[in-house]
Design an enzyme around this catalytic site. Structure first.
Site, short mmCIF file in Angstrom:
data_model
loop_
_atom_site.label_atom_id
_atom_site.label_comp_id
_atom_site.label_asym_id
_atom_site.label_seq_id
_atom_site.Cartn_x
_atom_site.Cartn_y
_atom_site.Cartn_z
N MET A 82 28.81 -47.68 -47.86
CA MET A 82 29.33 -47.46 -46.40
C MET A 82 30.59 -48.10 -46.13
O MET A 82 30.30 -48.62 -45.50
CB MET A 82 28.20 -47.19 -45.02
CG MET A 82 29.14 -45.98 -44.05
SD MET A 82 29.77 -44.88 -44.66
CE MET A 82 29.52 -43.65 -43.63
N GLY A 83 30.70 -48.56 -47.59
CA GLY A 83 32.10 -50.09 -47.35
C GLY A 83 33.17 -49.05 -46.67
O GLY A 83 33.26 -48.05 -46.01
N ILE B 146 35.33 -47.26 -48.64
CA ILE B 146 35.55 -46.04 -49.25
C ILE B 146 34.59 -45.41 -49.07
O ILE B 146 34.89 -43.78 -48.27
CB ILE B 146 35.15 -46.31 -50.85
CG1 ILE B 146 36.38 -46.87 -51.29
CG2 ILE B 146 35.87 -44.88 -51.45
CD1 ILE B 146 36.44 -47.24 -52.80
N ARG C 182 23.60 -51.58 -47.59
CA ARG C 182 22.86 -53.02 -47.12
C ARG C 182 22.61 -53.02 -46.23
O ARG C 182 21.61 -53.74 -45.90
CB ARG C 182 23.68 -54.01 -48.22
CG ARG C 182 23.41 -53.87 -49.50
CD ARG C 182 24.07 -54.83 -50.16
NE ARG C 182 25.68 -54.23 -50.05
CZ ARG C 182 26.38 -55.72 -50.46
NH1 ARG C 182 25.89 -56.27 -51.67
NH2 ARG C 182 27.72 -55.62 -50.57
N ARG D 238 30.54 -45.74 -60.29
CA ARG D 238 30.54 -46.17 -61.64
C ARG D 238 29.97 -44.88 -62.41
O ARG D 238 28.56 -44.98 -61.62
CB ARG D 238 29.79 -47.35 -61.80
CG ARG D 238 31.44 -48.67 -61.67
CD ARG D 238 32.17 -48.35 -62.73
NE ARG D 238 33.55 -49.45 -62.12
CZ ARG D 238 34.26 -49.32 -61.40
NH1 ARG D 238 35.00 -48.15 -60.58
NH2 ARG D 238 35.22 -49.90 -61.50
N GLU E 134 33.57 -43.56 -70.91
CA GLU E 134 34.39 -43.00 -70.31
C GLU E 134 35.55 -43.02 -71.45
O GLU E 134 35.96 -43.93 -71.54
CB GLU E 134 35.12 -43.11 -69.15
CG GLU E 134 34.13 -43.45 -67.84
CD GLU E 134 34.63 -43.59 -66.60
OE1 GLU E 134 33.56 -43.72 -65.63
OE2 GLU E 134 35.73 -44.67 -66.23
N HIS F 157 38.32 -39.99 -64.08
CA HIS F 157 38.01 -41.85 -63.33
C HIS F 157 39.34 -41.96 -63.21
O HIS F 157 40.65 -42.83 -63.06
CB HIS F 157 37.64 -43.04 -63.98
CG HIS F 157 37.18 -43.79 -63.45
ND1 HIS F 157 36.10 -44.89 -64.03
CD2 HIS F 157 37.42 -44.23 -62.22
CE1 HIS F 157 35.76 -45.97 -63.14
NE2 HIS F 157 36.66 -45.51 -61.79
#
Length: 271
Positions: A104-105, A107, A127, A189, A218, A237
């Site tokens: 939950m940063g 983005i 975290r 990622r 990718e 991506h």
């Protein structure tokens, strides 16, 4: 550095004795050895803020496309073999469903804001727990343990940075904790997920579906089993791939380079 190219190796650093700054596009810096760069006196910058909104939009787009089976529906609608639309061809509800956000940063929080507008129940693991007022603003509930989030969520969205701690964060055990009706969405990622375990889980209906903007490598080899599964959506991506955002990313990279060459503080320096 654009799309992780060129690779910043020790050989390259030795061949560029006057190098002062490496400007990398996007948020992730897992492709850069920060200790190695620092040992050569080279500063590093990225573009972490401008990509936030577009990547959150992409997360919701994948969630909606997967839940309502938009890719399969398009293929059915345009197929020359289609004579009628089956009445029992159904998707899954989004409104009222539970979304679990891992990471939950910036983005992840933007995704939560969007999910609230879809009347979703929001769980998250991070975290550090967000402030109470931030949680209240989006109606998010903090899960101390990832396992609790996985068991309760109808959609699990990954928005974490790739670190040694998050490498293959979602593996066989974690997938088996998820509901058999759940969908996994990855906008972070590819290496956050154990892809072999994911293929097995999708084939054996351990989980219902996956929507992935990232994989490893990718692109995937053209014979990779993920490419053959109907319950998977894969995009190339493109979380930050809008004209405006890519333009600003380039501007920010150029700004960092100019500052580094001038001996000024580097904007958005990664320490």
């Amino acid at each position: 550095v654009w799309y992780h190219k060129p690779a910043i190796t020790e050989e390259l650093l030795q061949s560029l004795p006057n190098l002062k700054v490496v400007a990398s596009a996007g948020v992730g810096i897992d492709h850069l050895d920060l200790k190695l760069l620092s040992s050569y006196g080279v500063k590093v910058s990225n573009t972490p803020f401008i990509v936030t909104t577009d990547t959150a939009d992409m997360g919701m787009a994948l969630l909606l496309a997967s839940s309502r089976r938009l890719v399969e529906g398009h293929e059915m609608a345009v197929s020359p073999d289609t004579k009628y639309f089956p009445v029992d061809w159904l998707g899954a509800e989004v409104s009222g469903a539970t979304l679990g956000i891992l990471g939950m940063g910036k983005i992840g929080y933007k995704v939560a804001e969007r999910a609230k507008a879809f009347e979703m129940k929001i769980l998250y693991h991070n975290r550090n727990q967000r402030k109470k007022e931030e949680e209240s603003a989006v109606g998010a509930v903090y899960c101390t343990k990832i396992d609790d989030l996985l068991r309760q969520s109808d959609f699990v969205l990954l928005a974490v940075n790739l670190t040694p701690q998050t490498h293959k964060l979602i593996g066989k055990r974690e997938l088996e904790l998820m509901k058999p009706t759940a969908t996994l969405i990855n906008i972070s990622r590819g290496l956050i997920v154990d892809q072999d375990a994911l293929v097995e889980a999708l084939q054996n209906k351990v989980i219902k579906a996956a929507a992935l903007d990232v994989t490893y490598p990718e692109p995937l080899p053209r014979d990779h089993p993920l490419l053959k599964l109907k319950n998977v959506i894969i995009t190339p991506h493109i979380g930050s791939a809008t004209k405006k955002t890519r333009w600003v990313m380039m501007e920010e990279m150029a700004e960092s380079i100019e500052a580094g060459l001038a001996g000024l503080p580097v904007p958005r320096e990664v320490l």
